[in-house]
Design an enzyme around this catalytic site. Structure first.
Site, PDB file in Angstrom:
ATOM      1  N   TYR A 443      -9.780  38.894  79.071  1.00 10.52           N
ATOM      2  CA  TYR A 443      -9.519  38.389  78.143  1.00 10.52           C
ATOM      3  C   TYR A 443     -10.274  36.856  77.916  1.00 10.52           C
ATOM      4  O   TYR A 443     -10.484  36.299  78.740  1.00 10.52           O
ATOM      5  CB  TYR A 443      -8.164  37.942  77.867  1.00 10.52           C
ATOM      6  CG  TYR A 443      -7.095  39.156  77.483  1.00 10.52           C
ATOM      7  CD1 TYR A 443      -7.094  39.679  76.401  1.00 10.52           C
ATOM      8  CD2 TYR A 443      -6.599  39.716  78.570  1.00 10.52           C
ATOM      9  CE1 TYR A 443      -6.133  40.877  76.239  1.00 10.52           C
ATOM     10  CE2 TYR A 443      -5.839  40.773  78.401  1.00 10.52           C
ATOM     11  CZ  TYR A 443      -5.626  41.501  77.185  1.00 10.52           C
ATOM     12  OH  TYR A 443      -4.816  42.740  77.124  1.00 10.52           O
ATOM     13  N   THR A 511      -9.403  48.271  81.330  1.00 17.02           N
ATOM     14  CA  THR A 511      -8.363  48.813  80.618  1.00 17.02           C
ATOM     15  C   THR A 511      -7.379  48.008  79.771  1.00 17.02           C
ATOM     16  O   THR A 511      -6.448  48.422  78.782  1.00 17.02           O
ATOM     17  CB  THR A 511      -7.220  49.653  81.566  1.00 17.02           C
ATOM     18  OG1 THR A 511      -6.795  48.615  82.706  1.00 17.02           O
ATOM     19  CG2 THR A 511      -7.741  50.670  82.476  1.00 17.02           C
ATOM     20  N   GLU A 512      -7.865  46.696  79.744  1.00 14.00           N
ATOM     21  CA  GLU A 512      -7.251  45.775  78.601  1.00 14.00           C
ATOM     22  C   GLU A 512      -8.220  44.612  78.491  1.00 14.00           C
ATOM     23  O   GLU A 512      -8.937  44.207  79.388  1.00 14.00           O
ATOM     24  CB  GLU A 512      -5.995  45.007  79.120  1.00 14.00           C
ATOM     25  CG  GLU A 512      -4.816  45.513  79.027  1.00 14.00           C
ATOM     26  CD  GLU A 512      -3.616  44.827  79.393  1.00 14.00           C
ATOM     27  OE1 GLU A 512      -3.523  43.966  79.024  1.00 14.00           O
ATOM     28  OE2 GLU A 512      -2.552  45.551  79.956  1.00 14.00           O
ATOM     29  N   THR A 513      -8.338  44.558  77.010  1.00 14.69           N
ATOM     30  CA  THR A 513      -9.114  43.190  76.534  1.00 14.69           C
ATOM     31  C   THR A 513      -8.903  43.365  74.910  1.00 14.69           C
ATOM     32  O   THR A 513      -8.733  44.421  74.309  1.00 14.69           O
ATOM     33  CB  THR A 513     -10.593  43.260  76.830  1.00 14.69           C
ATOM     34  OG1 THR A 513     -11.356  42.213  76.440  1.00 14.69           O
ATOM     35  CG2 THR A 513     -11.331  44.741  76.388  1.00 14.69           C
TER      36      THR A 513
END
Length: 801
Positions: A443, A511-513
């Site tokens: 992030y 897998t997350e941003t």
């Protein structure tokens, strides 16, 4: 319903690329996290802004239900189809340990697991989307300010979650007097507060640091790990038992624990805050202060705020728990309630670390300030690297072994601690096999913390964390163009660093941003101008596409609203909001085909169709029925959009093109527009190369001009009847307004009521760089129609067209 591609078994090639097993086409994961509201139960509803006294937060902890998360099955067609229309081809299915095993140790919620299986079957029915399971957690549990583990795990470790707020063991949104003013991102500081630290220390290194914590004849480490792994083994086994047809089709596999944390492992002086503790907000006790507060003693605690240069101390605060302890006592009868059997050495009501001689819980004296820095038995100095390559890897091996007993072919996705260097396990068969992937999270810290897209100033977060700069001030990045380049560079460096440690044959997937939507104090919710959100999301997505990195974006939340965002700690990341949805409700039908047809609208289009020149072969993936419209494209002024290899020697018979092109003024078709409710659509909805015969060298999409450019080093496929598949969303591209230039091969546009795509056939080529460019006919900016340096007549002269 006919699909633009069917989910087929995938393999990993020697270069860490995902490919269809049968065709050899490269598959790129362009996915979404689905959905963030699955962190919270449906019954009773316990969104984090709700007061604990009004939602049964503690009283219903054992009897909650997650059935219906992320939505009732009756809504599945709508939401899954919407993300498909955006171009997403993969779902990271967010689940929690709590949802499976909330009632007590070994008691599984079969109703929830069966609901989840039915949802997976719907995804299979809709088609064209892969899915994998994410065992999600944040700061351990909802009861310590995040999500994930059931309440009984906290009691198993000897904690009393009802007293976390008073003792600063955790900071919960539920207790905020003004929940709408809850400090931004303060929930994440719980990773450095007592409750979360205790749980992660016990989970990963209890046998090292709390050897006397024996429960049901196991050390607390093995007790917690076994229950976590058994719960997800139960889920995966039940999926395979109840829906075997999705294995080897839409179901990819399972990720390990989301965002694991080492707890106190490697912590230096317990008198001080860690120098790595960059997130400091509100009351920020040192570890020894946290220990004392947890035993009910008052402390003068420093308070912090966050500025552009980092955390800044802004005062102190007297915190007095008035004798309340963060530790459960025998009087609470929780051991009897859950059937725990503890060793006689484990005294309830006292800090677990005091019981191991770290400090004196009666005098408050710190006895072993470096207890977690030095291994109690070996004397070895400990740090983050040793945690990741030691206790964390042991957990992964245990998790992997259990999952492989269920299925040998599904993918297992290893997720190390966030922004840390992954373990050094390249070519190590104990931890890796040919169905292993590596998960990373990224992030943009500035946008995340300040909820603003700063076009002027940002920082190289990864560079600062890796000690690249003598002083963090040198990590400043100035100007939007440089900020975008910095994000791309950081993502690339993370992927390269990971492959170096884990192996270049292991695919990396972010897998997350994502980016927050409540930027600038929610101004967009008033004036409807999502330009900052659009540009911020485009910066991340462009970087991922440019580097061809697999990803699942955070996130989609069907219940997102302007007032409370994603309903969890004031986060607001969902690309969809029900407050932005203006359509009438969709009609219900018993199957997907009827739902699509029944909710689609008839539209009349004027279209050019070519009926004989440049034959594009049948793909084997879609049937040319009434629900699929297909046509080869030509552009008489800018040369063939689908060049015939029989005349690819540098000349094209334009008169033949004109003779075989016919105009249909009243071409009727049906289309289902699902973009209503989406935010920053220009950036979120994107062209996506889904299946490619070869290697993608460049991939760029300009959200302003709509120019999409794809450069490929082509390989001859295993079958000469399967072309490349590139999604070109109708939101951006109407077939009458686009110009497609392919330097080699033939192109055909196809669509059904949900999706529009290009089939690019270059099957007779190999080991050759070719390019595809899509622009709008009336676009003022049509520069660089192909990266090879040739367009128009120059392209013909060079022999590229």
């Amino acid at each position: 319903m006919n699909e633009f591609f069917k989910t087929k078994p995938l393999i990993i090639d020697n270069h860490g690329k995902l490919r269809e097993r049968d065709t050899g086409r490269m598959f790129h994961i362009h996915g979404i996290n689905f959905a963030s509201n699955t962190k919270l139960p449906t019954l009773p509803s316990q969104n984090t802004h709700m007061n604990v006294d009004n939602c049964g937060f503690y009283e219903s902890a054992d009897t909650i239900s997650f059935v219906g998360r992320p939505f009732p099955l009756s809504s599945a067609y709508e939401h899954i189809s919407r993300i498909k229309q955006c171009g997403f081809n993969t779902i990271r299915m967010v689940t929690t340990w709590e949802a499976i095993e909330h009632e007590g140790p070994g008691i599984y919620d079969v109703e929830y697991t069966d609901y989840l299986i039915q949802l997976l079957k719907v995804i299979e029915e809709i088609g064209g989307i892969y899915v994998f399971i994410d065992p999600h957690q944040d700061v351990w549990s909802r009861f310590s300010g995040g999500s994930g583990a059931p309440i009984w795990t906290l009691y198993a470790a000897g904690l009393e979650p009802k007293n976390f707020e008073n003792t600063l063991a955790a900071k919960l949104h539920h207790f905020s007097a003004e929940p709408e003013k809850f400090t931004k991102m303060v929930w994440a500081t719980n990773y450095n507060r007592l409750a979360s630290k205790v749980m992660f220390t016990c989970f990963f290194t209890g046998s090292i640091f709390t050897p006397n914590a024996i429960i049901d004849d196991k050390n607390i480490q093995n007790y917690l790990q076994d229950h976590f792994i058994d719960a997800y083994s139960f889920l995966i086994h039940r999926i395979k038992d109840q829906a075997p047809e999705i294995f080897g089709s839409s179901f990819l596999g399972v990720e390990s624990m989301n965002e694991p944390n080492g707890g106190y492992f490697g912590f230096g002086d317990l008198n001080e805050l860690s120098h790595n503790q960059n997130l400091r907000l509100d009351e920020t006790p040192s570890p020894i202060q946290a220990f004392r507060l947890g035993m009910g003693y008052p402390e003068q605690v420093d308070t912090y705020s966050l500025s552009i240069i980092g955390p800044t101390k802004n005062g102190t605060k007297w915190v007095d728990p008035l004798g309340t302890k963060a530790w459960v006592t025998n009087d609470d009868n929780k051991d009897k309630h859950y059937g725990f059997k503890r060793s006689s050495q484990w005294r309830l009501g006292e800090c677990i670390f005091a019981q191991h001689g770290v400090w004196d819980s009666h005098t408050g004296e710190l006895i072993k300030p470096e207890y977690f820095k030095v291994h109690p038995e070996t004397g070895e100095y400990l740090n983050d690297e040793k945690f990741i390559n030691g206790p964390f890897l042991k957990f992964w091996h245990k998790f992997k072994t259990s999952m492989r007993e269920i299925d040998q072919d599904m993918f297992l996705i290893l997720q190390p601690p966030v922004l840390e260097i992954p373990p050094k396990i390249a070519n190590n068969s104990d931890y890796l096999d040919d169905k292993t992937m590596l998960a990373l999270h990224y992030y943009d810290g500035m946008s995340l913390m300040f909820q603003k897209w700063n076009r002027i100033l940002n920082v190289d977060t990864l560079g600062i964390m890796r000690g690249k700069y003598i002083n963090p001030i040198f990590g400043l990045v100035l100007g939007e163009n440089n900020i975008r380049k910095s994000i791309r560079k950081q993502l690339k460096e993370m992927a390269t660093e990971s492959q170096k440690n884990v192996g270049y044959d292991i695919p990396v997937i972010f897998t997350e941003t994502g980016m927050p939507f409540n930027m600038d104090n929610k101004r967009a919710y008033i004036d409807g101008n999502y330009t900052p959100q659009q540009d911020a999301n485009d910066a991340i997505l462009s970087a991922l596409e440019n580097e061809q990195l697999n990803f699942t974006y955070w996130c989609y939340n069907p219940e997102n609203c302007h007032e409370w965002g994603d309903l969890w700690n004031l986060e607001d990341f969902s690309i969809f909001s029900k407050d932005d949805f203006k359509n009438d409700p969709f009609k219900d039908y018993n199957n997907y085909h009827d739902w699509v047809v029944g909710n689609s609208k008839k539209i009349i289009t004027e279209t050019n169709r070519i009926n004989s020149f440049n034959y594009a072969p049948h793909t084997g993936n879609s049937n040319d029925t009434d629900s699929i419209h297909s046509y080869n494209h030509t552009n008489n002024d800018n040369h063939s959009l689908s060049s015939d290899r029989s005349v690819s020697n540098g000349s094209i018979n334009k008169s033949l093109l004109r003779e075989n092109t016919h105009k249909y003024l009243h071409f009727e078709e049906s289309y289902l527009d699902l973009t209503n409710g989406l935010r920053a659509k220009n950036a979120i909805i994107r062209p996506v190369p889904v299946l490619i015969n070869g290697e993608i060298l460049e991939c760029e999409f300009n959200i302003h001009t709509k120019r999409f450019y794809l450069k490929v080093n082509c390989h001859r496929p295993k079958s000469n009847s399967l072309p490349d598949i590139i999604v070109i969303p109708k939101y951006h591209y109407d077939e009458n307004k686009i110009k497609i230039v392919a330097t080699e091969g033939t192109t055909m546009i196809k669509r059904n009521q949900i999706t529009q795509w290009i089939e690019w056939d270059h099957n007779d080529l190999t080991n050759r760089n070719i390019a595809l460019t899509i622009t709008l006919k009336d676009s003022p900016n049509t520069e660089n129609d192909n990266e090879l340096g040739c367009s128009g007549l120059k392209g013909l002269a060079c022999g590229y067209l």
